[in-house]
Each structure stands twice: as structure tokens, then as C-alpha cells.
Design a protein around this motif. Structure first.
Motif, PDB file in Angstrom:
ATOM      1  N   ILE A  46      -1.245  -7.390   5.764  1.00 47.70           N
ATOM      2  CA  ILE A  46      -1.508  -8.825   5.528  1.00 47.70           C
ATOM      3  C   ILE A  46      -2.748  -8.915   4.653  1.00 47.70           C
ATOM      4  N   PRO A  47      -2.615  -9.478   3.481  1.00 41.18           N
ATOM      5  CA  PRO A  47      -3.781  -9.562   2.591  1.00 41.18           C
ATOM      6  C   PRO A  47      -4.899 -10.378   3.225  1.00 41.18           C
ATOM      7  N   PHE A  48      -6.114  -9.986   2.955  1.00 42.38           N
ATOM      8  CA  PHE A  48      -7.339 -10.627   3.406  1.00 42.38           C
ATOM      9  C   PHE A  48      -7.502 -10.619   4.939  1.00 42.38           C
ATOM     10  N   VAL A  49      -6.576  -9.975   5.637  1.00 39.94           N
ATOM     11  CA  VAL A  49      -6.672  -9.883   7.100  1.00 39.94           C
ATOM     12  C   VAL A  49      -6.718  -8.409   7.537  1.00 39.94           C
ATOM     13  N   ASP A  50      -5.824  -7.622   6.984  1.00 40.74           N
ATOM     14  CA  ASP A  50      -5.761  -6.202   7.343  1.00 40.74           C
ATOM     15  C   ASP A  50      -6.510  -5.368   6.308  1.00 40.74           C
ATOM     16  N   ARG A  51      -7.027  -4.246   6.800  1.00 36.65           N
ATOM     17  CA  ARG A  51      -7.696  -3.270   5.931  1.00 36.65           C
ATOM     18  C   ARG A  51      -7.162  -1.896   6.306  1.00 36.65           C
ATOM     19  N   LEU A  52      -6.624  -1.203   5.329  1.00 37.42           N
ATOM     20  CA  LEU A  52      -6.001   0.092   5.557  1.00 37.42           C
ATOM     21  C   LEU A  52      -6.947   1.201   5.066  1.00 37.42           C
TER      22      LEU A  52
ATOM     23  N   ILE B 135      -8.200  -1.786  15.528  1.00 38.16           N
ATOM     24  CA  ILE B 135      -7.111  -0.898  15.141  1.00 38.16           C
ATOM     25  C   ILE B 135      -5.807  -1.457  15.681  1.00 38.16           C
ATOM     26  N   THR B 136      -4.836  -1.499  14.806  1.00 40.46           N
ATOM     27  CA  THR B 136      -3.542  -2.064  15.172  1.00 40.46           C
ATOM     28  C   THR B 136      -2.462  -1.009  14.985  1.00 40.46           C
ATOM     29  N   GLY B 137      -1.767  -0.697  16.070  1.00 36.11           N
ATOM     30  CA  GLY B 137      -0.630   0.209  16.000  1.00 36.11           C
ATOM     31  C   GLY B 137      -1.029   1.656  15.718  1.00 36.11           C
ATOM     32  N   GLU B 138      -0.008   2.421  15.468  1.00 36.35           N
ATOM     33  CA  GLU B 138      -0.181   3.827  15.153  1.00 36.35           C
ATOM     34  C   GLU B 138      -0.535   4.009  13.680  1.00 36.35           C
ATOM     35  N   PRO B 139      -1.114   5.150  13.322  1.00 36.68           N
ATOM     36  CA  PRO B 139      -1.413   5.396  11.912  1.00 36.68           C
ATOM     37  C   PRO B 139      -0.145   5.318  11.068  1.00 36.68           C
ATOM     38  N   ARG B 140      -0.275   4.721   9.905  1.00 39.08           N
ATOM     39  CA  ARG B 140       0.863   4.548   9.013  1.00 39.08           C
ATOM     40  C   ARG B 140       1.258   5.882   8.400  1.00 39.08           C
ATOM     41  N   THR B 141       2.562   6.127   8.366  1.00 41.05           N
ATOM     42  CA  THR B 141       3.100   7.365   7.832  1.00 41.05           C
ATOM     43  C   THR B 141       3.162   7.313   6.309  1.00 41.05           C
ATOM     44  N   PRO B 142       3.409   8.464   5.639  1.00 36.97           N
ATOM     45  CA  PRO B 142       3.476   8.442   4.177  1.00 36.97           C
ATOM     46  C   PRO B 142       4.604   7.541   3.677  1.00 36.97           C
TER      47      PRO B 142
ATOM     48  N   ARG C 277       0.857  -1.178   0.000  1.00 36.56           N
ATOM     49  CA  ARG C 277       0.000   0.000   0.000  1.00 36.56           C
ATOM     50  C   ARG C 277       0.896   1.232   0.000  1.00 36.56           C
ATOM     51  N   VAL C 278       0.434   2.267  -0.658  1.00 36.39           N
ATOM     52  CA  VAL C 278       1.179   3.521  -0.723  1.00 36.39           C
ATOM     53  C   VAL C 278       0.329   4.610  -0.056  1.00 36.39           C
ATOM     54  N   VAL C 279       0.922   5.213   0.950  1.00 38.70           N
ATOM     55  CA  VAL C 279       0.267   6.312   1.666  1.00 38.70           C
ATOM     56  C   VAL C 279       0.897   7.625   1.183  1.00 38.70           C
ATOM     57  N   LYS C 280       0.067   8.537   0.705  1.00 36.96           N
ATOM     58  CA  LYS C 280       0.569   9.809   0.175  1.00 36.96           C
ATOM     59  C   LYS C 280       1.014  10.737   1.307  1.00 36.96           C
ATOM     60  N   GLN C 281       1.702  11.797   0.906  1.00 35.17           N
ATOM     61  CA  GLN C 281       2.268  12.702   1.887  1.00 35.17           C
ATOM     62  C   GLN C 281       1.197  13.385   2.741  1.00 35.17           C
ATOM     63  N   TYR C 282       0.059  13.727   2.156  1.00 39.37           N
ATOM     64  CA  TYR C 282      -0.995  14.425   2.890  1.00 39.37           C
ATOM     65  C   TYR C 282      -2.006  13.470   3.515  1.00 39.37           C
ATOM     66  N   GLU C 283      -1.684  12.184   3.583  1.00 42.23           N
ATOM     67  CA  GLU C 283      -2.595  11.190   4.143  1.00 42.23           C
ATOM     68  C   GLU C 283      -1.932  10.454   5.303  1.00 42.23           C
ATOM     69  N   ARG C 284      -2.785   9.823   6.110  1.00 47.56           N
ATOM     70  CA  ARG C 284      -2.349   8.909   7.163  1.00 47.56           C
ATOM     71  C   ARG C 284      -3.193   7.645   7.031  1.00 47.56           C
TER      72      ARG C 284
END
Length: 305
Positions: free
Chosen positions: A54-60, A41-48, A25-32
Motif C-alpha cells: 500500500i503506497p504511503f502506508v507500507d514500507r518494504l 511487521i505485517t505477515g511473513e517475509p515476502r518471497t522472491p 515491488r520486485v524481490v530478487k531471488q536472493y532476497e526476502r
């Protein structure tokens, strides 16, 4: 045998590539990115940048962190001084906590929009018409506080709120226009009266100066004649100074003194002459009026030819 192994390796490699592509997955600079693993919810928000799940397990879920411009539809209300107005505004906000924006409210944009409309109606009812027209900065601050109080729990920060336009009824617009025109006319009259007062003071000083030097009045008259003749008019108006009329009036009132002549003494009156009685003359006072004498005296005089 070797062919089967090579085939299995190729299949496994292809499956790995497919799984890797599904996990990337690619998170853009202006997104979290907020990661949900099996609904939690698992962990902190993903940075850019590039992130793996994990496919079919996690949803971002990606949350936009940019400032959002949200227009508030025009709200119609009655002010505190019983004037019907329509007011529209705009809200600038941004997400500061992506986890709360996703978990604590279903749609944070819709929630902010509804809260802004309610707060705008409340502000209209608590304010006067003059405040809506001239004191908008204070109303903007109050509106911002009213929207920001519940938005903090949603992970949203209100940056700014601005009232764009205030629409008034046509009758109110005409009344305000007449009021403004009357106020401007009043100020114009005051300025004109002040100018007349200053001009009268200067004219009084000029008159005092001209009374001390009468020649200045004649020079001023000549300047006026030159100014009028320079316009090439067919009619020339020559003003007569009031001082000249006063001078002529004083001359007519005080005639020149006559020459002094030697007065002769008046003759003394002669003493009265007393009548001298004549001997043998009848006394008229003693004569009585007889009927025959009265008839003679009453006859009209006869004309002698």
C-alpha cells in the motif's frame, strides 16, 4: 459532458497507474522482503517475485540472504606462553531470519564484525604459539562457536571462520629458524650415524668373507685399481691390504728352521791338577814383607834398550 467524463476517466486511469507503479515491488531471488505497515511487521517475509504494497502506508525492507564474507582486521595480542602476535581472520555468515536481523539488531554486519574481533582476541590469549601455527582447525571451531552463540539471536548463522595469517616478531622468527636448523642438523647426524653403522656391519661381513677366500681380496684390489685408472688421473694411488702387512710380519717373526745336524757329545771336563810341592822352594805365603823388599817392589820398571 462526454468530454468531461472522458477527461475524468483518463485522469483516474493515470492516477491508478501511478498508484499501481508505486505499489509494485520486485524481490530478487536472493532476497526476502520484510513488510512494515505503519511501523509494525505485517505477515511473513515476502518471497522472491513481484509483490504489492500500500503506497504511503507500507514500507518494504529487503534483506540479502547470500553468504557474506567479512574480513576481521588484524588483532594484536599476547599468547598464553607470552609471545606477541598479530592474527587476522575471515568470517562467512548468512541471514536465516530476516525479521530478527532487522528488528533485534541495528546493523547485523557491524555487530558480527565486532563480535568476531573480540572473540579473536580471546582466542589469542587462551592459546599457545604452537597451537596458532599448527592447530588452526581446532581454533577455528572454537572461534566459530564463540561468534555463533550471540549471532543466533540476531537471525544470523555463522557458516565458517578461518584464521588467515599469524604475524610474529622478527626476533621470534630468527629464533624459530635457528631451532628448525638445529633440529634438521640433528636428524642429519642421526641418519649419517645410522648409515655408518649399517656400512660397518656390511664391511665386517665382507671382511669375513674375504678372510675365508683370500683371492677375493686380490680381485677387489684389482677392481679398485681399474676404477681409479678409469678417471684418467695423473696420480695413481695403490692401496696395500692390511692382510699383506700382517703376512709379512708373521714371516719376519717366524724364521725358517735350520738343517738338522748330528750333535757330538761334549767332552768331559778334566780333573783339576793339584800343585806338587818342590823340595827346597820357599813358601811364598810364609815370606814377610820387609821394608827393603817393599821399596824394591814399588820401584817402577826400567826400560831396557
Amino acid at each position: 459532458m462526454w468530454e468531461l467524463v472522458i477527461t475524468l476517466i483518463a485522469v483516474a486511469g493515470a492516477a491508478g497507474l501511478v498508484l499501481l507503479a508505486a505499489a509494485m515491488r520486485v524481490v530478487k531471488q536472493y532476497e526476502r522482503g520484510v513488510l512494515f505497515r505503519l511501523g509494525r511487521i505485517t505477515g511473513e517475509p515476502r518471497t522472491p517475485g513481484l509483490t504489492l504494497i500500500i503506497p504511503f502506508v507500507d514500507r518494504l525492507h529487503k534483506v540479502n540472504m547470500q553468504i557474506v564474507t567479512l574480513p576481521i582486521p588484524a588483532q594484536e595480542g599476547i599468547t598464553r606462553d607470552n609471545v606477541t602476535v598479530r592474527v587476522d581472520a575471515v568470517v562467512y555468515f548468512r541471514v536465516v531470519d530476516p525479521t530478527s536481523a532487522l528488528v533485534r539488531v541495528e546493523d547485523y554486519k557491524f555487530a558480527v564484525s565486532q563480535m568476531a574481533q573480540t572473540s579473536l582476541r580471546s582466542i589469542i590469549g587462551k592459546s599457545d604459539l604452537d597451537d596458532l601455527l599448527s592447530n588452526r582447525e581446532k581454533l577455528n571451531e572454537g572461534l566459530e562457536l564463540m561468534i555463533d552463540s550471540p549471532a543466533v539471536g540476531w537471525g544470523v548463522q555463522i557458516d565458517r571462520v578461518e584464521i588467515k595469517d599469524v604475524s610474529l616478531p622478527d626476533t621470534m622468527k630468527r629464533s624459530m629458524a635457528r631451532q628448525a636448523e638445529a633440529d634438521r642438523e640433528r636428524r642429519a647426524r642421526i641418519i649419517n650415524a645410522d648409515a655408518e653403522l649399517q656400512a660397518s656391519k656390511k664391511l665386517a661381513e665382507a671382511a669375513q668373507q674375504m678372510s675365508d677366500t683370500p683371492t677375493a681380496l686380490q680381485l677387489r684390489l684389482l677392481q679398485t685399481v681399474m676404477a681409479v685408472s678409469a678417471e684418467k688421473n695423473s696420480t695413481l694411488v695403490l692401496p696395500i691390504p692390511v692382510e699383506l702387512l700382517h703376512f709379512l710380519e708373521r714371516g719376519a717373526r717366524d724364521p725358517a728352521p735350520a738343517r738338522e745336524t748330528r750333535k757330538e757329545p761334549a767332552p768331559e771336563p778334566a780333573p783339576p791338577v793339584e800343585p806338587v810341592p818342590v823340595a827346597g822352594a820357599p813358601d811364598l805365603d810364609a815370606v814377610t814383607r820387609t821394608p827393603e823388599l817393599g821399596a824394591i817392589l814399588d820401584q817402577p820398571p826400567t826400560e831396557v834398550r
